[in-house]
Design a protein around this motif. Sequence first.
Motif, mmCIF file in Angstrom:
data_model
loop_
_atom_site.group_PDB
_atom_site.id
_atom_site.type_symbol
_atom_site.label_atom_id
_atom_site.label_comp_id
_atom_site.label_asym_id
_atom_site.label_seq_id
_atom_site.Cartn_x
_atom_site.Cartn_y
_atom_site.Cartn_z
ATOM 1 N N GLN A 105 -3.635 -32.199 -13.418
ATOM 2 C CA GLN A 105 -5.030 -31.789 -13.308
ATOM 3 C C GLN A 105 -5.730 -31.840 -14.659
ATOM 4 O O GLN A 105 -6.921 -32.146 -14.754
ATOM 5 N N LEU A 106 -4.993 -31.551 -15.725
ATOM 6 C CA LEU A 106 -5.558 -31.612 -17.073
ATOM 7 C C LEU A 106 -5.969 -33.043 -17.412
ATOM 8 O O LEU A 106 -7.034 -33.277 -18.005
ATOM 9 N N VAL A 107 -5.156 -34.011 -17.030
ATOM 10 C CA VAL A 107 -5.479 -35.416 -17.255
ATOM 11 C C VAL A 107 -6.741 -35.805 -16.489
ATOM 12 O O VAL A 107 -7.623 -36.499 -17.015
ATOM 13 N N ILE A 108 -6.843 -35.361 -15.263
ATOM 14 C CA ILE A 108 -8.018 -35.673 -14.451
ATOM 15 C C ILE A 108 -9.288 -35.133 -15.096
ATOM 16 O O ILE A 108 -10.309 -35.824 -15.190
ATOM 17 N N VAL A 109 -9.240 -33.906 -15.579
ATOM 18 C CA VAL A 109 -10.401 -33.318 -16.248
ATOM 19 C C VAL A 109 -10.749 -34.111 -17.504
ATOM 20 O O VAL A 109 -11.922 -34.341 -17.800
#
Length: 216
Positions: free
Chosen positions: A204-208
């Motif tokens: 999710q951090l990568v997506i953000v």
Amino acid sequence: MSISVLLADDQHLVRAGFRSLLRRGRDIEVVGEASTGDEAVRAARKLRPDVILMDIRMPGMDGIAATRLLAGEGPKIIILTTFETDEYVFAALAAGASGFLTKEIDPEGLRTAVRVVAAGDALLSPSVTRRVVGEYAHRPVPAAATPGGNRLAVLTDREREVVRLVATGLSNDEIARQLVISPLTAKTHVTRAIAKVGVRDRVQLVIVAYEDGLVG
């Protein structure tokens, strides 16, 4: 204590193959199987597995919808994909998957992947991250992450740099070498970034990072 796994794939031979490979790991136990997304959701809620190997394309409810329903309920979900033709990998990650594997993965790689996500990490290899996330990050993702301004503004400069490297697919060890810090320090920066941004995990951090323009 063994890692419990649920297999969700509409092809019996695929499930049988994964079951056989996983059973060779003494710390892994296959506790159930499902051939549709609906069955996967029911089985997951009944069996409470640690990890689900989830195919994307199944009859009825697909793997993305099933992943979205199960996100936050406990199990870590690994998406199974043919990679070259599957357009829905990014959507699955945004829906709550902890990573993805191609069905051609070698036996030890499969067992390692299960152990990695069971321990709370994410499957984000450099080559797959750059290709898949880079290609799909700017496409509409139905009912996934909702953009909300610059969510990375809460991070320190060092944390932002670490997140940028995570988003390019680097592991903690690789980040440590590039920034000349210890792997533990790199991991600490990632953990703090996840907490500050308010996301569930590394994926999710990568997506953000992509959605907020830190990389892309």
